[in-house]
Design an enzyme around this catalytic site. Sequence first.
Site, PDB file in Angstrom:
ATOM      1  N   SER A 109     -20.803 -19.361 -15.428  1.00 42.82           N
ATOM      2  CA  SER A 109     -20.817 -20.441 -16.386  1.00 42.82           C
ATOM      3  C   SER A 109     -21.790 -20.236 -17.549  1.00 42.82           C
ATOM      4  CB  SER A 109     -21.177 -21.742 -15.664  1.00 42.82           C
ATOM      5  OG  SER A 109     -22.477 -21.679 -15.132  1.00 42.82           O
ATOM      6  N   LYS A 151     -29.598 -21.966 -21.944  1.00 44.14           N
ATOM      7  CA  LYS A 151     -28.355 -22.602 -21.476  1.00 44.14           C
ATOM      8  C   LYS A 151     -28.518 -24.120 -21.484  1.00 44.14           C
ATOM      9  CE  LYS A 151     -25.241 -22.383 -17.424  1.00 44.14           C
ATOM     10  NZ  LYS A 151     -25.110 -21.862 -16.038  1.00 44.14           N
ATOM     11  N   SER A 160     -23.333 -17.380 -11.880  1.00 43.29           N
ATOM     12  CA  SER A 160     -23.264 -17.739 -13.298  1.00 43.29           C
ATOM     13  C   SER A 160     -24.217 -17.014 -14.233  1.00 43.29           C
ATOM     14  CB  SER A 160     -23.478 -19.236 -13.468  1.00 43.29           C
ATOM     15  OG  SER A 160     -22.292 -19.908 -13.153  1.00 43.29           O
TER      16      SER A 160
END
Length: 486
Positions: free
Chosen positions: A154, A79, A178
């Site tokens: 997210s 990420k 997330s």
Amino acid sequence: MSELHTLGVHEVLERLNRRECSSEDIVRDVLAAIGRIDGTIDGYLSVAAEDALAQARAADEARRQGAGGRLLGVPIAVKDVLNVRGQPCGCASRILQGYVSPYDATAVARLRAEGAVFLGRTNMDEFAMGSSTENSAFKVTRNPWNRNCVPGGSSGGSAAVVAADEAIAALGSDTGGSVRQPASFCGCVGLKPSYGRISRYGLTAFASSLDQIGPMTKSVRDAALLLQVMAGHDPHDSSCLPDPVPDYAAALVPDLKGMRLGLPREYFVGGSDPEVERAIRAAVEVCRGLGAEIVDVALPHTPYVIATYYVIATAEASANLARFDGVRYGTRAAGAEDPIDLYKRTREQGFGPEVKRRIILGTYVLSSGYHDAYYLRAQKVRTLIRRDFEQAFQSCDAIVAPVAPTPAYPIGEKGGDPLQMYLGDIFTVPVNLAGICGMSVPCGFTTRQMPVGLQILGPALGEGSILRVGHAYEQAGGWSHRRPPL
Ligand code: GLN
């Protein structure tokens, strides 16, 4: 076309150890899959193809020389919030465009020390603020099961690339859900460790008292291995716990005999999509069949979790994001007349609307005159929420619950309504507020063929228990092996 990209971490390691293929073969196959698929998924912000191939060749050479390494040659996607030396770390924000990491996050360094290969950067909501990945400054990632739907967020890019077999595994971060929620929306496994289990050093801070890094994988066993490698004390993060890291693989037994699983009654009061509730209840019955005793538990402060989280998380974010001012990191606005003007212009141009909303909200709840009414009160409620879980874990070993009230929804459906988006976090944020651990494991599909995740919660440092539940469930009735039709 080879199938290497469809494998999980353990399967890749088995092939590598049997010398059936090289790490370079695997990385080439994953890169080819990215080339075929990512144009329609948009899970990656950038792919470090040459860098990854060089890492793979180094891993192959190390293996030839007899070197070990628990992840030697396994390619992993990261990420865009986590620092990987030599790769961009932009948090999907314009304000960090052009920033290249000079160092590895501790979690990344530990994976690298075991031979992992870093493929590239996955898309996310800007600074991890969001639940759909629609807040990325650059693009909207699509759900591999239905490209008109969000992948969750997210860490939506990480979830999507794992589900679409564009990576063997990925890393995400979880401040209020997330890792777990996008795993649920995309049908992969996502584990949020207890606060302090994995070092946050090198994870761009959103809300420092809530943030944790977590693995996103194709099986519970893979999540256990990545956790094993990343967990443990780090002098660079004073909130990282010194407790020894247990052998998580040893927890992976095929039954749940002697385990008590709690069902929180406040999570089943009719607010969820009926198809989600049906999948969760069916999974609970599978757990019962594996020998678990199902008990009723209460989490009475559930009605306050969203308000509490969005006060504390925004307050911490407003302080953490003060460092992005155009001086030290990323982009700098042109034409400024003085330093204050430079900060203003850079932040005005660099941050997107959701990040600005949170900075403003967080600054407000911390401001003099309002601090006690909002921030201090939220801290007190946070204590009550933590006590709810402490109380519940007196009568059970793990809690089973939905991850989110709905499956993945169409792109654009909630994007214009922040409050609706926030309400979808009701089952995930309490876990971060309490500092406990949680995992999403695929537990079925809606009639529209969208995945649903089962959330399994454990007490602080109870990762062994939730891995046991997740693994046994996955083996017995699990859905982790299902792949989207691409
Ligand atoms: N959806 C939550 C938020 O928007 C959680 C995000 C996260 O865990 N990073 O804050």
